[in-house]
Design an enzyme around this catalytic site. Structure first.
Site, PDB file in Angstrom:
ATOM      1  N   LEU A  57      86.315 -77.595  57.434  1.00 22.33           N
ATOM      2  CA  LEU A  57      86.533 -77.546  58.879  1.00 22.33           C
ATOM      3  C   LEU A  57      85.490 -78.392  59.586  1.00 22.33           C
ATOM      4  O   LEU A  57      84.323 -78.420  59.183  1.00 22.33           O
ATOM      5  CB  LEU A  57      86.428 -76.102  59.380  1.00 22.33           C
TER       6      LEU A  57
ATOM      7  N   ARG B 283      86.673 -73.308  45.422  1.00 25.78           N
ATOM      8  CA  ARG B 283      87.100 -74.459  46.206  1.00 25.78           C
ATOM      9  C   ARG B 283      86.675 -75.769  45.531  1.00 25.78           C
ATOM     10  O   ARG B 283      87.403 -76.755  45.555  1.00 25.78           O
ATOM     11  CB  ARG B 283      86.492 -74.367  47.604  1.00 25.78           C
TER      12      ARG B 283
ATOM     13  N   GLU C 203      89.609 -66.649  64.859  1.00 25.93           N
ATOM     14  CA  GLU C 203      89.309 -65.826  63.677  1.00 25.93           C
ATOM     15  C   GLU C 203      87.813 -65.836  63.443  1.00 25.93           C
ATOM     16  O   GLU C 203      87.139 -66.787  63.825  1.00 25.93           O
ATOM     17  CB  GLU C 203      89.983 -66.420  62.416  1.00 25.93           C
TER      18      GLU C 203
ATOM     19  N   TYR D 180      93.173 -65.988  54.591  1.00 31.97           N
ATOM     20  CA  TYR D 180      93.391 -66.608  55.900  1.00 31.97           C
ATOM     21  C   TYR D 180      94.337 -67.807  55.881  1.00 31.97           C
ATOM     22  O   TYR D 180      94.598 -68.384  56.926  1.00 31.97           O
ATOM     23  CB  TYR D 180      92.074 -66.991  56.579  1.00 31.97           C
TER      24      TYR D 180
ATOM     25  N   CYS E   8      36.165 -58.463  61.408  1.00 31.90           N
ATOM     26  CA  CYS E   8      37.122 -58.335  62.505  1.00 31.90           C
ATOM     27  C   CYS E   8      36.974 -59.543  63.435  1.00 31.90           C
ATOM     28  O   CYS E   8      35.869 -59.833  63.892  1.00 31.90           O
ATOM     29  CB  CYS E   8      36.861 -57.037  63.265  1.00 31.90           C
TER      30      CYS E   8
ATOM     31  N   CYS F 258      35.218 -51.413  68.899  1.00 28.18           N
ATOM     32  CA  CYS F 258      35.896 -52.710  68.881  1.00 28.18           C
ATOM     33  C   CYS F 258      36.741 -52.839  70.147  1.00 28.18           C
ATOM     34  O   CYS F 258      37.591 -51.983  70.412  1.00 28.18           O
ATOM     35  CB  CYS F 258      36.784 -52.822  67.645  1.00 28.18           C
TER      36      CYS F 258
ATOM     37  N   ASP G 129      81.984 -40.583  36.485  1.00 30.25           N
ATOM     38  CA  ASP G 129      82.289 -41.794  35.719  1.00 30.25           C
ATOM     39  C   ASP G 129      83.036 -41.437  34.434  1.00 30.25           C
ATOM     40  O   ASP G 129      83.959 -42.134  34.022  1.00 30.25           O
ATOM     41  CB  ASP G 129      81.006 -42.539  35.352  1.00 30.25           C
ATOM     42  N   ALA G 130      82.620 -40.324  33.821  1.00 33.36           N
ATOM     43  CA  ALA G 130      83.236 -39.930  32.553  1.00 33.36           C
ATOM     44  C   ALA G 130      84.718 -39.601  32.744  1.00 33.36           C
ATOM     45  O   ALA G 130      85.576 -40.013  31.960  1.00 33.36           O
ATOM     46  CB  ALA G 130      82.503 -38.730  31.969  1.00 33.36           C
TER      47      ALA G 130
ATOM     48  N   LYS H  58      92.186 -72.018  65.529  1.00 33.02           N
ATOM     49  CA  LYS H  58      93.298 -72.721  64.892  1.00 33.02           C
ATOM     50  C   LYS H  58      94.437 -72.823  65.896  1.00 33.02           C
ATOM     51  O   LYS H  58      94.775 -71.816  66.538  1.00 33.02           O
ATOM     52  CB  LYS H  58      93.778 -71.959  63.648  1.00 33.02           C
TER      53      LYS H  58
ATOM     54  N   CYS I 279      39.970 -52.781  61.120  1.00 31.90           N
ATOM     55  CA  CYS I 279      38.632 -52.869  61.679  1.00 31.90           C
ATOM     56  C   CYS I 279      38.203 -51.432  61.939  1.00 31.90           C
ATOM     57  O   CYS I 279      38.870 -50.717  62.671  1.00 31.90           O
ATOM     58  CB  CYS I 279      38.646 -53.656  62.981  1.00 31.90           C
TER      59      CYS I 279
ATOM     60  N   LYS J 248      80.365 -72.799  65.434  1.00 30.23           N
ATOM     61  CA  LYS J 248      79.284 -72.139  64.703  1.00 30.23           C
ATOM     62  C   LYS J 248      78.384 -71.322  65.630  1.00 30.23           C
ATOM     63  O   LYS J 248      78.152 -71.693  66.769  1.00 30.23           O
ATOM     64  CB  LYS J 248      78.417 -73.197  63.990  1.00 30.23           C
TER      65      LYS J 248
ATOM     66  N   CYS K  63      35.383 -58.135  66.925  1.00 32.51           N
ATOM     67  CA  CYS K  63      34.038 -57.572  67.073  1.00 32.51           C
ATOM     68  C   CYS K  63      33.125 -57.902  65.900  1.00 32.51           C
ATOM     69  O   CYS K  63      31.962 -57.514  65.908  1.00 32.51           O
ATOM     70  CB  CYS K  63      34.113 -56.064  67.247  1.00 32.51           C
TER      71      CYS K  63
ATOM     72  N   LYS L 216      84.582 -66.642  61.331  1.00 38.68           N
ATOM     73  CA  LYS L 216      84.301 -67.542  60.224  1.00 38.68           C
ATOM     74  C   LYS L 216      83.491 -66.765  59.192  1.00 38.68           C
ATOM     75  O   LYS L 216      82.325 -66.425  59.412  1.00 38.68           O
ATOM     76  CB  LYS L 216      83.533 -68.773  60.688  1.00 38.68           C
TER      77      LYS L 216
ATOM     78  N   ASP M 194      81.391 -65.765  56.029  1.00 34.42           N
ATOM     79  CA  ASP M 194      80.346 -66.498  55.314  1.00 34.42           C
ATOM     80  C   ASP M 194      80.316 -66.044  53.855  1.00 34.42           C
ATOM     81  O   ASP M 194      79.525 -65.201  53.458  1.00 34.42           O
ATOM     82  CB  ASP M 194      78.995 -66.233  55.998  1.00 34.42           C
TER      83      ASP M 194
HETATM   84  S1  IVH Z   1      90.580 -72.059  57.260  1.00 33.65           S
HETATM   85  C1  IVH Z   1      92.233 -76.005  56.800  1.00 33.65           C
HETATM   86  N1  IVH Z   1      89.579 -69.842  58.188  1.00 33.65           N
HETATM   87  O1  IVH Z   1      84.909 -72.186  56.015  1.00 33.65           O
HETATM   88  C2  IVH Z   1      91.531 -74.759  57.070  1.00 33.65           C
HETATM   89  N2  IVH Z   1      88.277 -71.142  56.703  1.00 33.65           N
HETATM   90  O2  IVH Z   1      83.825 -74.781  56.708  1.00 33.65           O
HETATM   91  C3  IVH Z   1      90.457 -74.487  56.122  1.00 33.65           C
HETATM   92  N3  IVH Z   1      86.085 -70.164  56.185  1.00 33.65           N
HETATM   93  O3  IVH Z   1      86.192 -73.919  53.271  1.00 33.65           O
HETATM   94  C4  IVH Z   1      90.053 -73.120  55.985  1.00 33.65           C
HETATM   95  N4  IVH Z   1      86.340 -68.365  57.422  1.00 33.65           N
HETATM   96  O4  IVH Z   1      85.752 -71.406  52.975  1.00 33.65           O
HETATM   97  C5  IVH Z   1      89.375 -70.917  57.397  1.00 33.65           C
HETATM   98  N5  IVH Z   1      88.822 -67.843  59.074  1.00 33.65           N
HETATM   99  C6  IVH Z   1      88.637 -68.909  58.285  1.00 33.65           C
HETATM  100  C7  IVH Z   1      87.444 -69.093  57.562  1.00 33.65           C
HETATM  101  C8  IVH Z   1      87.303 -70.230  56.774  1.00 33.65           C
HETATM  102  C9  IVH Z   1      85.537 -69.017  56.601  1.00 33.65           C
HETATM  103  C10 IVH Z   1      85.425 -71.123  55.273  1.00 33.65           C
HETATM  104  C11 IVH Z   1      86.321 -71.713  54.225  1.00 33.65           C
HETATM  105  C12 IVH Z   1      86.242 -73.198  54.449  1.00 33.65           C
HETATM  106  C13 IVH Z   1      84.987 -73.345  55.220  1.00 33.65           C
HETATM  107  C14 IVH Z   1      85.028 -74.578  56.085  1.00 33.65           C
END
Ligand code: IVH
Length: 674
Positions: free
Chosen positions: A87, A141, A118, A232, A414, A437, A37-38, A296, A432, A320, A417, A120, A122
């Protein structure tokens, strides 16, 4: 041509920017720093000083520009010029098919549509605005129209380019959308550190990521640096010559963003569903949390034709994963007795579907865990299933706790037993302790028959099961009451094998005191300890009467073992069982007791450290103990000798600090008379 007077500084700055970026990646992304780090701070300081002396040489993508102060009074509002849409969700394959039907109907398209699949992600959705290629504003957002200005915090996130790469032409103004995520390993480390500091751990990586972005005071920069950004979408400024979503991702990548490498084009809805299944199967192996896949429509002209609803586009949908967390109600808490006598509290739940399976029970592990979560009967709880592991209770929904509930305590007796349960000091488990037992009997009998114990040839696992299940053995001692006639009537037992077993049972009765102690299956009493206790007392009766202190006085017997032994024999059922076994003829040779503290090394405490050349550490320990000495692992003021072999390490230093006598191997051998 005049030489550039600043050429050397410029080169040095270029070098430093490059080098510091590289170390940032090594440190935050790859987790294998090359410098201290230093040293890192020295590089950064040098760069700052050079930039201070020559502001005109400061590069906009300099790592010094990642640090900046956030607004002190809340975050400013940022309007998204193009709304950040959400979405629509599909929960199953049927809903995906109706999405695809709708798309094809609108487009009057008979052929399969090409989609981009793609993951999704989280995390927390953000928008980054770049003007003439430089990051100007980063925002959350928010409600999709107005978000919060978190630019200062986002600048610390190493995978967010401060300046766009120009491998692909960059528009005047462009807004890039994506997800800020916290990779799982970093999330876990973050939580460990929080627990160490007595802070509440984050529930999941998404909360930790979103929380990191919205820090206003006492900014945890380390957490911000651990974040990752995956792009994305493009809000404003998508180049017209990019005609597909796949092309958008390629453009983003060319500008220097990370994009999901798991994205794939899928022809038709079946391919999309298959893609989703693959992502689900790979979910537990991913380095980051995803909660589904996103489909998409790949062609941008089709996207435009389909258009958007108020909240979400018609050309995309989130498929989902089945949720891994659900809420349910605790109907009862039951204590299950395992084969080793451990009582495990288990919550019986109102059946609930979690991650694709019905969950009716969740383990609460032990009393400590119950105390920590304060789970009570009738509580509403969040249940979680991760991968294949048994379901767990994440937390209680306190707002839904009914009146007059009581804290749960594991039963004092227990449930199988009725023997009094006990929890040894320093242990998380409540047990126990009853040898007979029924919950433990099979296990205990297997142990009794094993080689290191009474070594009963022919008494295998299957036979033990039969004996217990048919009620032929109800207590430990019953094995020695079996006769050839009864045994011959069992499955897979002929007269011959029955007779053989009776003979081996007879033979097993003649044993040693140590083996007998082992056979009893007393907790923490393995071979070595049994030998120590047996040779110290010589016979069983003094052991039955021995106090914890007397036991602890034996070299090599610590407080935990002493407590286990004392409690075992203090239980009248166990004492009775031992009596039965003796009455049935189990016997051993009695040796004269070894008076406490004899031997030339009596009262001396040793610590062994480093490698010995002439003998193993185990052998050295044994010899020291035989001569009445005690071997411990930590050096303290009470230590008499530290035996230092090769590469001794910290214990030697400690000994020198405390002035404890240090022996080399030759000196030890002399002391042991070898
Ligand atoms: S596209 C018009 N692509 O999910 C398209 N969103 O439930 C809008 N999210 O607000 C976004 N992975 O924060 C897109 N591969 C992905 C995503 C993604 C996660 C999130 C994003 C969005 C929310 C919608």
């Amino acid at each position: 041509m005049a030489a550039d007077p600043l050429a050397a500084d410029r080169r040095r700055i270029d070098f430093l920017v490059h080098e510091i970026d590289r170390h940032n990646r090594l440190y935050y992304l790859d987790d294998r720093p090359e410098i201290s780090d230093a040293e890192y701070d020295r590089l950064l300081r040098e760069l700052r000083e050079l930039e201070h002396a020559h502001p005109e040489l400061r590069r906009p993508d300099s790592p010094t520009q990642r640090v900046g102060a956030p607004p002190s009074e809340g975050f400013a509002e940022v309007r998204h010029l193009v709304p950040m849409l959400s979405l629509d969700n599909a929960m199953d394959a049927d809903e995906m098919r109706s999405f695809d039907d709708r798309v094809r109907r609108e487009l009057e398209h008979e052929e399969p549509i090409e989609y981009l699949g793609e993951p999704k992600l989280d995390g927390a959705g953000v928008e980054l605005v770049y003007e003439t290629g430089r990051l100007t504003v980063g925002s959350t957002r928010g409600d999709g129209h107005v978000g919060e200005d978190v630019t200062a915090n986002l600048r610390l996130c190493p995978s967010i380019p401060l300046v766009l790469a120009t491998r692909s032409p960059v528009p005047e103004r462009v807004s890039v959308r994506g997800e800020v995520i916290l990779p799982i390993a970093r999330f876990e480390r973050l939580n460990e550190r929080r627990l160490e500091r007595g802070l509440e751990p984050f529930a999941n990586p998404r909360n930790a990521a979103a929380g990191a972005l919205r820090q206003l005071h006492d900014i945890d920069t380390r957490r911000l640096r651990s974040l990752e950004f995956r792009a994305y979408a493009i809000g404003e400024g998508a180049p017209d010559d990019v005609t597909t979503q796949a092309g958008i991702l390629a453009t983003l990548e060319a500008w220097g963003f990370g994009v999901s490498p798991e994205s794939e084009t899928c022809r038709g809805v079946d391919a999309l569903i298959a893609y989703h299944e693959r992502r689900l199967a790979a979910r537990d192996r991913m380095q980051l949390e995803i909660d589904g896949s996103v489909a998409k429509v790949n062609r941008r002209d089709y996207q435009a034709e389909l258009g958007t609803l108020t909240r979400s586009p018609r050309w995309a949908i989130a498929f989902k994963f089945p949720p891994q967390q659900e809420t349910s109600v605790v109907e009862a808490i039951e204590a299950q007795v395992g084969r080793t006598g451990a009582l495990t509290p288990v919550a019986r739940l109102k059946p609930v579907r979690v991650g694709g399976v019905t969950v009716t029970y969740a383990s609460l592990h032990n009393q400590d865990e119950i105390d920590r979560k304060d789970v009570r009967v009738h509580d509403t709880v969040v249940v979680q299933r991760a991968g294949d592991v048994i379901p767990q209770i994440v937390k209680v929904v306190l707002s839904k706790r009914p009146r007059r509930t009581r804290r749960y305590r594991l039963p004092a007796r227990c449930p199988v037993c009725r023997a009094e349960t006990l929890r040894l000091e320093g242990e998380a488990v409540t047990r126990c302790p009853n040898l007979d037992c029924p919950a433990q009997l099979k296990n205990n009998l297997r142990h009794l028959a094993s080689r290191g114990a009474l070594d009963v040839e022919g008494l295998g696992d299957k036979l033990v099961d039969q004996l217990v299940e048919r009620g032929l053995v109800r207590r430990f001692s019953d094995v020695f009451r079996l006769d050839a006639e009864t045994l011959a009537g069992l499955e897979r037992m002929g007269e011959k094998s029955a007779a053989n077993l009776v003979t081996s049972l007879e033979r097993a009765k003649r044993t040693s005191l140590a083996r007998f102690l082992i056979a009893l299956g007393i907790r923490d009493v393995g071979e070595g300890v049994a030998e120590l206790i047996a040779s110290h007392f010589g016979d069983l009766d003094p052991i039955l009467k021995a106090s914890r202190e007397e036991l602890e006085a034996i070299q090599g017997v610590g407080p935990t073992i002493a407590e286990s032994v004392e409690r075992f024999f203090a239980d009248p059922r166990n004492a009775a069982e031992v009596g039965e076994l003796r009455d049935l003829g189990v016997r051993w040779e009695v040796s004269p007791p070894k008076p406490r503290g004899d031997g030339p090394l009596a009262g001396k405490t040793f610590v062994l450290t480093g490698g010995l050349a002439g003998m193993t550490r185990t052998r050295a320990r044994k010899r020291i103990q035989e001569l009445g000495g005690k071997v411990t692992s930590a050096v303290s003021k009470k230590t008499d000798y530290v035996v230092a072999g090769a590469d001794p390490g910290g214990k030697l230093e400690k000994a020198q600090q405390l002035g404890v006598e240090v022996l080399d191997e030759a000196a030890l051998e002399k002391l042991l008379g070898e």
